[in-house]
Design an enzyme around this catalytic site. Structure first.
Site, PDB file in Angstrom:
ATOM      1  N   HIS A  66       0.687  -0.303 -10.070  1.00 30.39           N
ATOM      2  CA  HIS A  66      -0.164  -1.155  -9.237  1.00 30.39           C
ATOM      3  C   HIS A  66      -0.622  -2.383 -10.033  1.00 30.39           C
ATOM      4  O   HIS A  66      -1.820  -2.674 -10.143  1.00 30.39           O
ATOM      5  CB  HIS A  66      -1.369  -0.377  -8.721  1.00 30.39           C
ATOM      6  CG  HIS A  66      -1.923  -0.924  -7.442  1.00 30.39           C
ATOM      7  ND1 HIS A  66      -2.486  -0.145  -6.466  1.00 30.39           N
ATOM      8  CD2 HIS A  66      -2.007  -2.203  -6.973  1.00 30.39           C
ATOM      9  CE1 HIS A  66      -2.899  -0.900  -5.457  1.00 30.39           C
ATOM     10  NE2 HIS A  66      -2.616  -2.162  -5.750  1.00 30.39           N
ATOM     11  N   GLU A 110      -2.964   7.450  -6.261  1.00 32.50           N
ATOM     12  CA  GLU A 110      -3.110   6.696  -7.503  1.00 32.50           C
ATOM     13  C   GLU A 110      -4.458   7.032  -8.146  1.00 32.50           C
ATOM     14  O   GLU A 110      -5.440   7.230  -7.428  1.00 32.50           O
ATOM     15  CB  GLU A 110      -3.041   5.189  -7.224  1.00 32.50           C
ATOM     16  CG  GLU A 110      -1.709   4.716  -6.675  1.00 32.50           C
ATOM     17  CD  GLU A 110      -1.705   3.210  -6.380  1.00 32.50           C
ATOM     18  OE1 GLU A 110      -2.640   2.508  -6.814  1.00 32.50           O
ATOM     19  OE2 GLU A 110      -0.771   2.747  -5.713  1.00 32.50           O
ATOM     20  N   ARG A 127       0.840  -1.187   0.000  1.00 35.84           N
ATOM     21  CA  ARG A 127       0.000   0.000   0.000  1.00 35.84           C
ATOM     22  C   ARG A 127       0.882   1.246   0.000  1.00 35.84           C
ATOM     23  O   ARG A 127       1.831   1.353   0.777  1.00 35.84           O
ATOM     24  CB  ARG A 127      -0.928   0.023   1.229  1.00 35.84           C
ATOM     25  CG  ARG A 127      -2.113  -0.934   1.122  1.00 35.84           C
ATOM     26  CD  ARG A 127      -3.112  -0.446   0.091  1.00 35.84           C
ATOM     27  NE  ARG A 127      -4.266  -1.338  -0.078  1.00 35.84           N
ATOM     28  CZ  ARG A 127      -4.357  -2.277  -0.990  1.00 35.84           C
ATOM     29  NH1 ARG A 127      -3.340  -2.519  -1.801  1.00 35.84           N
ATOM     30  NH2 ARG A 127      -5.445  -3.007  -1.099  1.00 35.84           N
TER      31      ARG A 127
END
Length: 325
Positions: free
Chosen positions: A285, A265, A236
Site C-alpha cells: 500500500h 492490511e 482498495r
C-alpha cells in the site's frame, strides 16, 4: 475552536508542524491525540469542533457522542474509516483529499502493470538461481495489440490512461458518473462493465470500496474475462474477492496480478496464498508515497478543516447533497 487529530501515532516521526501552522494561524487550537479505539475518542475528543483522522474506524458509537463537531477530515482519498450516514445524521461534514498523489498512484499502477506484463519478477528470480533461459515464462504481447480496461475513470485513472496511451495501449473504461466528453477528450472508449470484462486484456481498478463495489471482481466476473487477463489494483483491496483471485490464478484464467492493496492490511503472512507466486507482485500500500504528495496531503487536510470552521463549503465535502448544501 478545537481541531483534534485522533491518531497522530500512525505516521511515525512526523511532527504535524504544517497542520499546526495552518490551524493555529487561523486562530484555532490544535490537539494531537493517540487514540487506539472509539472509547478513547469518546473520552478525549467528544468536544472537538473538527476531527482529523488517519486510520481510526469511527462508527455511530463514537460519532453519536460528538457534541459540536462540524467536520471530519480523512488523511487520504478513501473514507472507509467513517460511518457517513451516522455523521450526516449529526450534521457533520465528511471530507477527504481527492487531489493529492494522483501522479504517484497512476505511475505505480503503470509500474505494476508493466512489471506483471513483462514478467519481471519471474525472470529476475530464475536468473538469480543461475538459469539464463529466454524461453521460460508465458507468451508476452506488444502494447499496440492489447486493450486495457479501467474500472472507474476519476483523476488517477485519467492520468493512468495518458501513461498507457503513450505506450501504445488501447484504453477503454467504465464509469457511469463521468461525462462522455471527458472520455472523448482522452480518446478513451466508454464501455458498459460487462463489455469491458469481455474486451480487456488487462483490467485496472480505480474506484472506492462501497457496498456496491465490494468483491466486484469475483468468480463470476472472472469467468466473463479473457483467458490470461492481468489484474491491477492500486485502489482498495476489498474490490477483489481474494479467494476467487487465488483460484483464477491457479487455473490460468487470470494470467497475473499487480496489487498494492489487499483485503486485510497489514498482511504479514509469508504463507499467504498470493505470496511467492511468480506472476503476482504485491507492494505494501505504497502507491501514494512521495515526499511531495505527503506535504500536499497534510496541508490540504488542515486547510479543509479551517475552511469548514470558517463556514465555507469546500468541494471535497462528500455528503454535501445529503446535508442540503
Amino acid at each position: 475552536m478545537k481541531v483534534v487529530l485522533l491518531d497522530s501515532q500512525v505516521i511515525k516521526g512526523y511532527p504535524y508542524a504544517l497542520e499546526q501552522k495552518i490551524i493555529e494561524g487561523a486562530g484555532h487550537e490544535f490537539v494531537k491525540l493517540t487514540c487506539q479505539n472509539e472509547d478513547e475518542v469518546i473520552a478525549q475528543a467528544k468536544d472537538a469542533d473538527a476531527i482529523l483522522n488517519i486510520a481510526l474506524k469511527m462508527t455511530e458509537k463514537s460519532i453519536s457522542q460528538l457534541e459540536k463537531c462540524q467536520v471530519m477530515v480523512r488523511y487520504g482519498i478513501g473514507v472507509d474509516e467513517f460511518d457517513i450516514p451516522a455523521a450526516t445524521k449529526k450534521g457533520i461534514k465528511i471530507c477527504n483529499v481527492t487531489t493529492y498523489c494522483i501522479e504517484e498512484v497512476a505511475i505505480h499502477a503503470t509500474s505494476l502493470m508493466l512489471a506483471v506484463a513483462r514478467q519481471l519478477k519471474h525472470f529476475d528470480s530464475v536468473v538469480a538461481k543461475g538459469v539464463w533461459n529466454q524461453d521460460l515464462g508465458a507468451t508476452m504481447r506488444r502494447p499496440t495489440t492489447q486493450t486495457v480496461g479501467l474500472i472507474g475513470f476519476g483523476n488517477i485513472a485519467r492520468m493512468f490512461a495518458k501513461n498507457l496511451a503513450g505506450l501504445g495501449y488501447k484504453v477503454v473504461a467504465y464509469d457511469p458518473y463521468v461525462s462522455d466528453d471527458t472520455f472523448a477528450k482522452l480518446n478513451v472508449e466508454k464501455l458498459a462493465l460487462d463489455e469491458l470484462y469481455k474486451k480487456a486484456d488487462i483490467i485496472s481498478l480505480h474506484l472506492p470500496q462501497t457496498d456496491e463495489t465490494h468483491h466486484m471482481l469475483n468468480k463470476e466476473t472472472f469467468a466473463t474475462m479473457k483467458d490470461g487477463v492481468i489484474i491491477v489494483n492500486a485502489s482498495r483491496g476489498g474490490l477483489i474477492n481474494t479467494g476467487d483471485l487465488v483460484d483464477a490464478l491457479a487455473s490460468g484464467k487470470v494470467g497475473g496480478a499487480g496489487l498494492d492493496v489487499l483485503e486485510t492490511e497489514p498482511m504479514n503472512d509469508p504463507k499467504h496464498p498470493l505470496v511467492g507466486l511468480p506472476n503476482v507482485i504485491i507492494t505494501p500500500h505504497i502507491a501514494y508515497r512521495t515526499q511531495e504528495a505527503a506535504m500536499e496531503l497534510f496541508g490540504q487536510v488542515a486547510q479543509t478543516a479551517v475552511d469548514v470552521l470558517a463556514n465555507k463549503v469546500p468541494d471535497n465535502v462528500l455528503n454535501k447533497k445529503e446535508l442540503g448544501l
